[in-house]
Design a protein around this motif. Structure first.
Motif, PDB file in Angstrom:
ATOM      1  N   ILE A  16       5.334  -5.654 -19.192  1.00 61.02           N
ATOM      2  CA  ILE A  16       5.036  -6.982 -18.647  1.00 61.02           C
ATOM      3  C   ILE A  16       4.240  -7.810 -19.644  1.00 61.02           C
ATOM      4  O   ILE A  16       4.506  -9.003 -19.845  1.00 61.02           O
ATOM      5  CB  ILE A  16       4.269  -6.866 -17.312  1.00 61.02           C
ATOM      6  N   LYS A  17       3.255  -7.190 -20.298  1.00 64.59           N
ATOM      7  CA  LYS A  17       2.482  -7.898 -21.319  1.00 64.59           C
ATOM      8  C   LYS A  17       3.381  -8.369 -22.459  1.00 64.59           C
ATOM      9  O   LYS A  17       3.253  -9.494 -22.953  1.00 64.59           O
ATOM     10  CB  LYS A  17       1.388  -6.994 -21.870  1.00 64.59           C
ATOM     11  N   ASN A  42       6.868  -1.146 -17.018  1.00 65.46           N
ATOM     12  CA  ASN A  42       5.476  -0.761 -16.845  1.00 65.46           C
ATOM     13  C   ASN A  42       4.560  -1.921 -17.250  1.00 65.46           C
ATOM     14  O   ASN A  42       5.040  -2.990 -17.654  1.00 65.46           O
ATOM     15  CB  ASN A  42       5.151   0.513 -17.638  1.00 65.46           C
ATOM     16  N   ASP A  43       3.241  -1.715 -17.147  1.00 62.23           N
ATOM     17  CA  ASP A  43       2.297  -2.802 -17.434  1.00 62.23           C
ATOM     18  C   ASP A  43       2.426  -3.305 -18.870  1.00 62.23           C
ATOM     19  O   ASP A  43       2.302  -4.506 -19.134  1.00 62.23           O
ATOM     20  CB  ASP A  43       0.861  -2.333 -17.173  1.00 62.23           C
ATOM     21  N   GLU A  44       2.675  -2.379 -19.799  1.00 59.99           N
ATOM     22  CA  GLU A  44       2.813  -2.774 -21.201  1.00 59.99           C
ATOM     23  C   GLU A  44       4.061  -3.629 -21.403  1.00 59.99           C
ATOM     24  O   GLU A  44       4.047  -4.591 -22.189  1.00 59.99           O
ATOM     25  CB  GLU A  44       2.875  -1.531 -22.087  1.00 59.99           C
ATOM     26  N   SER A  79       3.445 -10.017 -11.387  1.00 57.63           N
ATOM     27  CA  SER A  79       4.032  -9.873 -12.725  1.00 57.63           C
ATOM     28  C   SER A  79       4.865 -11.095 -13.090  1.00 57.63           C
ATOM     29  O   SER A  79       4.802 -11.597 -14.213  1.00 57.63           O
ATOM     30  CB  SER A  79       4.901  -8.606 -12.788  1.00 57.63           C
TER      31      SER A  79
END
Length: 334
Positions: free
Chosen positions: A214-215, A210-212, A278
């Motif tokens: 990837i961060k 998820n986006d978190e 990403s």
């Protein structure tokens, strides 16, 4: 055959979760051949292919992710749980096996040949190769089919390297290859996994990150490469640009230099088709970590423009140079 049906340090075939899955697959199978096929397709498609560290079979089942060795290990464990002889086969294969993962530069000398491990199962009086590495969601055209009667294909085979009842020796060999380049290997795995996840989502709509996530992994790329480099002699902007160019030997990206002076550089990063946002973000953070490791006083500004990344570097250090930092960086990688 006893050593091919028993539990080992990494192949924990007696684990309750593995036994539970083996029982489920047995209920759907009319005989051993059908069980072997059902186990193969479960591991092939339900365990998503990623570059992961070596773990026990039960851990691979829990995370639902694994490399070729992890997936082979889980398949061997499921088969052994049912008393079906299974072992590990090792080989060298061509780096072209990664040609569908665009972030990897398969022309690099580092990719000429790759260690590969698969499961072999004893059925109908012979050992059959059962390569369950690629899942259909990532690679519909490269996911192997298996009917329990004939071995899976070997399209990238260079050399067969024997077989074993356990992965212990293979793991030791992989650890030797890591050595002082452990951080570099981890960044390679992160970037490749991000690209794999992007591609799987694009091709089949299945995403694991998820986006978190990837961060988190982008930040980790920065930290790993910064820790690996950490030069005592700070490099100037031109030397830093050369180091960034060197990484094109491993990763597929291009650099178009717009201005390249000792204390100021401006360039554009471009990527092949299939390297999605990403993956670009992770690669950009890796390059930022590289810059910081070479010269913590280097100011970097950048942004995305028409699918490319614009990067500007300004050297604010009063004691940076070219020759000493270059020699130190070369010494780190020899």
């Amino acid at each position: 055959m006893d050593n091919y049906t028993t539990q080992t340090a990494f192949c924990d075939c007696e684990d309750p979760e593995i036994k539970g899955l083996a029982d489920e697959l047995r209920e759907k199978s009319s005989d051993d051949r059908e069980f072997i096929v059902n186990a193969f397709y479960y591991v092939r498609d339900e365990i998503k292919y990623f570059f992961e560290p070596f773990v026990k079979a039960s851990e691979t089942l829990n995370t639902r992710k694994g490399n070729c060795y992890n997936k082979a290990n889980l398949l061997v464990a499921l088969l052994r749980n049912e008393g079906i002889p299974a072992r590990f086969a090792f080989k060298w294969i061509s780096g072209e096996c990664f040609s569908d993962i665009p972030i990897i530069n398969t022309k690099s000398r580092f990719m000429r040949k790759i260690n590969h491990g698969i499961c072999e199962v004893y059925a109908n009086g012979e050992w059959l190769k059962a390569d369950c590495t690629r899942d259909k969601y990532l690679s519909p055209e490269r996911a192997m089919d298996f009917d329990g009667k004939k071995s899976t294909r070997d399209p990238y085979l260079i050399e067969e390297c024997g077989y074993s009842d356990d992965l212990t020796d293979a793991i030791k060999e992989q650890e030797k290859l890591g050595g002082k380049f452990g951080e570099a290997r981890q960044t390679f795995d992160i970037l490749t996994n991000t690209n794999i996840d992007d591609l799987r989502c694009k091709r089949s709509g299945v995403r694991m990150f998820n986006d978190e996530d990837i961060k988190t992994v982008s930040k980790r790329c920065y930290e790993l490469i910064d820790s690996l480099i950490k030069l005592r002699h700070r490099g100037d902007a031109k030397m830093t640009l050369r180091a960034i160019k060197y990484y094109t030997k491993i990763y597929n990206y291009n650099i178009e230099v717009i201005d390249g002076k000792d204390r100021y550089c401006k360039f554009m990063l471009s990527f092949p088709e299939g390297v999605l946002r990403s993956t670009r973000l992770c690669l950009y953070n890796l390059l930022l970590g590289m810059v910081h490791g070479i010269n913590p006083d280097m100011m970097v500004e950048g942004g995305e423009e028409d699918g490319k990344w614009r990067v500007e570097m300004v050297d604010k250090s009063s004691n940076s140079g070219h020759i000493l930092s270059k020699m130190e960086l070369m010494a780190k990688f020899l």
